[in-house]
Design a protein around this motif. Sequence first.
Motif, PDB file in Angstrom:
ATOM      1  N   HIS A 236       0.832  -1.199   0.000  1.00  0.00           N
ATOM      2  CA  HIS A 236       0.000   0.000   0.000  1.00  0.00           C
ATOM      3  C   HIS A 236       0.873   1.258   0.000  1.00  0.00           C
ATOM      4  O   HIS A 236       1.977   1.260   0.528  1.00  0.00           O
ATOM      5  N   GLY A 237       0.364   2.308  -0.607  1.00  0.00           N
ATOM      6  CA  GLY A 237       0.961   3.631  -0.457  1.00  0.00           C
ATOM      7  C   GLY A 237       2.170   3.918  -1.319  1.00  0.00           C
ATOM      8  O   GLY A 237       2.953   4.809  -1.009  1.00  0.00           O
ATOM      9  N   TRP A 238       2.312   3.220  -2.458  1.00  0.00           N
ATOM     10  CA  TRP A 238       3.521   3.412  -3.270  1.00  0.00           C
ATOM     11  C   TRP A 238       3.499   4.688  -4.094  1.00  0.00           C
ATOM     12  O   TRP A 238       4.542   5.262  -4.379  1.00  0.00           O
ATOM     13  N   GLY A 239       2.343   5.165  -4.513  1.00  0.00           N
ATOM     14  CA  GLY A 239       2.296   6.415  -5.268  1.00  0.00           C
ATOM     15  C   GLY A 239       3.235   6.419  -6.460  1.00  0.00           C
ATOM     16  O   GLY A 239       3.248   5.485  -7.264  1.00  0.00           O
ATOM     17  N   TYR A 240       4.057   7.457  -6.549  1.00  0.00           N
ATOM     18  CA  TYR A 240       4.995   7.576  -7.665  1.00  0.00           C
ATOM     19  C   TYR A 240       6.407   7.114  -7.276  1.00  0.00           C
ATOM     20  O   TYR A 240       7.362   7.324  -7.999  1.00  0.00           O
ATOM     21  N   ARG A 241       6.518   6.478  -6.138  1.00  0.00           N
ATOM     22  CA  ARG A 241       7.836   6.063  -5.665  1.00  0.00           C
ATOM     23  C   ARG A 241       8.481   5.041  -6.599  1.00  0.00           C
ATOM     24  O   ARG A 241       7.829   4.112  -7.081  1.00  0.00           O
ATOM     25  N   THR A 242       9.766   5.199  -6.810  1.00  0.00           N
ATOM     26  CA  THR A 242      10.489   4.311  -7.717  1.00  0.00           C
ATOM     27  C   THR A 242      10.689   2.925  -7.128  1.00  0.00           C
ATOM     28  O   THR A 242      10.966   1.975  -7.860  1.00  0.00           O
ATOM     29  N   LYS A 243      10.548   2.773  -5.821  1.00  0.00           N
ATOM     30  CA  LYS A 243      10.771   1.454  -5.206  1.00  0.00           C
ATOM     31  C   LYS A 243       9.627   0.482  -5.488  1.00  0.00           C
ATOM     32  O   LYS A 243       9.778  -0.718  -5.240  1.00  0.00           O
ATOM     33  N   PHE A 244       8.507   0.976  -6.010  1.00  0.00           N
ATOM     34  CA  PHE A 244       7.405   0.092  -6.369  1.00  0.00           C
ATOM     35  C   PHE A 244       7.826  -0.726  -7.583  1.00  0.00           C
ATOM     36  O   PHE A 244       8.067  -0.190  -8.665  1.00  0.00           O
ATOM     37  N   LYS A 245       7.926  -2.035  -7.439  1.00  0.00           N
ATOM     38  CA  LYS A 245       8.502  -2.899  -8.471  1.00  0.00           C
ATOM     39  C   LYS A 245       7.691  -2.899  -9.766  1.00  0.00           C
ATOM     40  O   LYS A 245       8.246  -3.107 -10.847  1.00  0.00           O
ATOM     41  N   GLN A 246       6.391  -2.688  -9.664  1.00  0.00           N
ATOM     42  CA  GLN A 246       5.541  -2.707 -10.855  1.00  0.00           C
ATOM     43  C   GLN A 246       5.342  -1.302 -11.439  1.00  0.00           C
ATOM     44  O   GLN A 246       4.478  -1.099 -12.271  1.00  0.00           O
ATOM     45  N   ARG A 247       6.154  -0.367 -11.018  1.00  0.00           N
ATOM     46  CA  ARG A 247       5.950   1.030 -11.388  1.00  0.00           C
ATOM     47  C   ARG A 247       5.937   1.252 -12.895  1.00  0.00           C
ATOM     48  O   ARG A 247       5.029   1.904 -13.427  1.00  0.00           O
ATOM     49  N   GLU A 248       6.910   0.730 -13.605  1.00  0.00           N
ATOM     50  CA  GLU A 248       6.982   0.985 -15.040  1.00  0.00           C
ATOM     51  C   GLU A 248       5.798   0.359 -15.775  1.00  0.00           C
ATOM     52  O   GLU A 248       5.245   0.964 -16.694  1.00  0.00           O
ATOM     53  N   GLN A 249       5.407  -0.831 -15.370  1.00  0.00           N
ATOM     54  CA  GLN A 249       4.241  -1.470 -15.977  1.00  0.00           C
ATOM     55  C   GLN A 249       2.987  -0.648 -15.704  1.00  0.00           C
ATOM     56  O   GLN A 249       2.163  -0.422 -16.599  1.00  0.00           O
ATOM     57  N   MET A 250       2.838  -0.192 -14.457  1.00  0.00           N
ATOM     58  CA  MET A 250       1.677   0.619 -14.090  1.00  0.00           C
ATOM     59  C   MET A 250       1.634   1.904 -14.902  1.00  0.00           C
ATOM     60  O   MET A 250       0.576   2.310 -15.418  1.00  0.00           O
ATOM     61  N   LEU A 251       2.779   2.565 -15.068  1.00  0.00           N
ATOM     62  CA  LEU A 251       2.817   3.820 -15.825  1.00  0.00           C
ATOM     63  C   LEU A 251       2.487   3.581 -17.302  1.00  0.00           C
ATOM     64  O   LEU A 251       1.815   4.411 -17.927  1.00  0.00           O
ATOM     65  N   GLN A 252       2.956   2.480 -17.849  1.00  0.00           N
ATOM     66  CA  GLN A 252       2.624   2.170 -19.243  1.00  0.00           C
ATOM     67  C   GLN A 252       1.125   1.982 -19.420  1.00  0.00           C
ATOM     68  O   GLN A 252       0.516   2.482 -20.382  1.00  0.00           O
ATOM     69  N   GLU A 253       0.508   1.287 -18.477  1.00  0.00           N
ATOM     70  CA  GLU A 253      -0.934   1.035 -18.565  1.00  0.00           C
ATOM     71  C   GLU A 253      -1.733   2.316 -18.333  1.00  0.00           C
ATOM     72  O   GLU A 253      -2.737   2.568 -19.022  1.00  0.00           O
ATOM     73  N   LEU A 254      -1.277   3.141 -17.405  1.00  0.00           N
ATOM     74  CA  LEU A 254      -1.953   4.409 -17.164  1.00  0.00           C
ATOM     75  C   LEU A 254      -1.805   5.335 -18.363  1.00  0.00           C
ATOM     76  O   LEU A 254      -2.776   5.995 -18.777  1.00  0.00           O
ATOM     77  N   THR A 255      -0.620   5.375 -18.939  1.00  0.00           N
ATOM     78  CA  THR A 255      -0.387   6.229 -20.109  1.00  0.00           C
ATOM     79  C   THR A 255      -1.302   5.837 -21.263  1.00  0.00           C
ATOM     80  O   THR A 255      -1.909   6.697 -21.914  1.00  0.00           O
ATOM     81  N   ALA A 256      -1.405   4.542 -21.518  1.00  0.00           N
ATOM     82  CA  ALA A 256      -2.276   4.072 -22.598  1.00  0.00           C
ATOM     83  C   ALA A 256      -3.724   4.456 -22.331  1.00  0.00           C
ATOM     84  O   ALA A 256      -4.446   4.890 -23.237  1.00  0.00           O
ATOM     85  N   TRP A 257      -4.144   4.325 -21.082  1.00  0.00           N
ATOM     86  CA  TRP A 257      -5.520   4.672 -20.717  1.00  0.00           C
ATOM     87  C   TRP A 257      -5.771   6.168 -20.901  1.00  0.00           C
ATOM     88  O   TRP A 257      -6.787   6.583 -21.459  1.00  0.00           O
ATOM     89  N   LEU A 258      -4.824   6.969 -20.450  1.00  0.00           N
ATOM     90  CA  LEU A 258      -4.972   8.420 -20.568  1.00  0.00           C
ATOM     91  C   LEU A 258      -5.008   8.872 -22.029  1.00  0.00           C
ATOM     92  O   LEU A 258      -5.772   9.774 -22.388  1.00  0.00           O
ATOM     93  N   LYS A 259      -4.208   8.247 -22.855  1.00  0.00           N
ATOM     94  CA  LYS A 259      -4.169   8.639 -24.265  1.00  0.00           C
ATOM     95  C   LYS A 259      -5.445   8.267 -25.004  1.00  0.00           C
ATOM     96  O   LYS A 259      -5.740   8.826 -26.064  1.00  0.00           O
ATOM     97  N   ASN A 260      -6.213   7.344 -24.449  1.00  0.00           N
ATOM     98  CA  ASN A 260      -7.481   6.946 -25.057  1.00  0.00           C
ATOM     99  C   ASN A 260      -8.684   7.685 -24.495  1.00  0.00           C
ATOM    100  O   ASN A 260      -9.810   7.447 -24.926  1.00  0.00           O
ATOM    101  N   LEU A 261      -8.440   8.577 -23.523  1.00  0.00           N
ATOM    102  CA  LEU A 261      -9.536   9.365 -22.972  1.00  0.00           C
ATOM    103  C   LEU A 261     -10.128  10.264 -24.052  1.00  0.00           C
ATOM    104  O   LEU A 261      -9.406  10.903 -24.803  1.00  0.00           O
ATOM    105  N   LYS A 262     -11.439  10.345 -24.095  1.00  0.00           N
ATOM    106  CA  LYS A 262     -12.104  11.227 -25.064  1.00  0.00           C
ATOM    107  C   LYS A 262     -12.135  12.650 -24.551  1.00  0.00           C
ATOM    108  O   LYS A 262     -12.096  12.908 -23.372  1.00  0.00           O
TER     109      LYS A 262
END
Length: 262
Positions: A236-262
């Motif tokens: 819990h509580g990882w936010g934008y911290r680099t120590k979150f191991k899934q950070r890059e995967q999460m950012l890729q998925e968020l970026t794709a979602w944001l780019k598809n926003l209408k």
Amino acid sequence: MIRTLTFSFFLVLATVGSSIFAQSKVVEFDSPKMKVFLPPKNTENGKTIVACPGGGYTHLAQNHEGYYWAPYFNNLGFAYAVVEYDFPNGDKNISMNDIRKAFVILKDSAENWNIKPDKIGIMGSSAGGHLASALATHPSEECNPAFQILFYPVISLDKEVTHSGSRKGFLGENPTEEEVMEWSSDKKVTPATSPVFMALCSDDKVVKPINSILYYNSLVENQVPVAMFIYPEGGHGWGYRTKFKQREQMLQELTAWLKNLK
């Protein structure tokens, strides 16, 4: 009071962003306490995100769940506002009104800041996720989020499901069953509720993952677009911290979602 700042004041943030972040600016407000991070001219996409950091309605994780995200969103063309909202202490309107005021400020400044008033979304982490989803499921003329981004959010205020500190902070010591039902966001979804991105971890021991699952199910039942990503570990509580191991995967998925926003 309004203050316009340069990003040299936030030099620490530049370490998590790209070079164009240095060309952006910050506008700071006192009521509510808020910093608005504006992307460089001619890079704006017209959309804005209002961030509600977490902290169980007793403190705020305004850095890793707030300010540290600014370069990422600005680099995608989003204006980005972090609100250090006042704590409800049992009076839910205190925190909610701070966010509503933030939306009003952004709409009033839309022409000057090159943002679209109907494209202002909301983001929240943990208890801030509850605040964000509560506002999204109780839209008003001044605050009707166009989309939601929720990280490991508190959703339900049912004592068997919720984070007890967030429930107490938002509703007080002895809420009625009606209050619990009204402010459990999974119970208030309608087909008009705005689209949602959620990310959390299955090993979260602070806010039970069932909170997000209940919200997901209600969104699906009401045919509201929702993307939910549950990572196997990270707590819990990882936010934008680099120590979150899934950070890059999460950012890729968020970026794709944001780019598809209408």
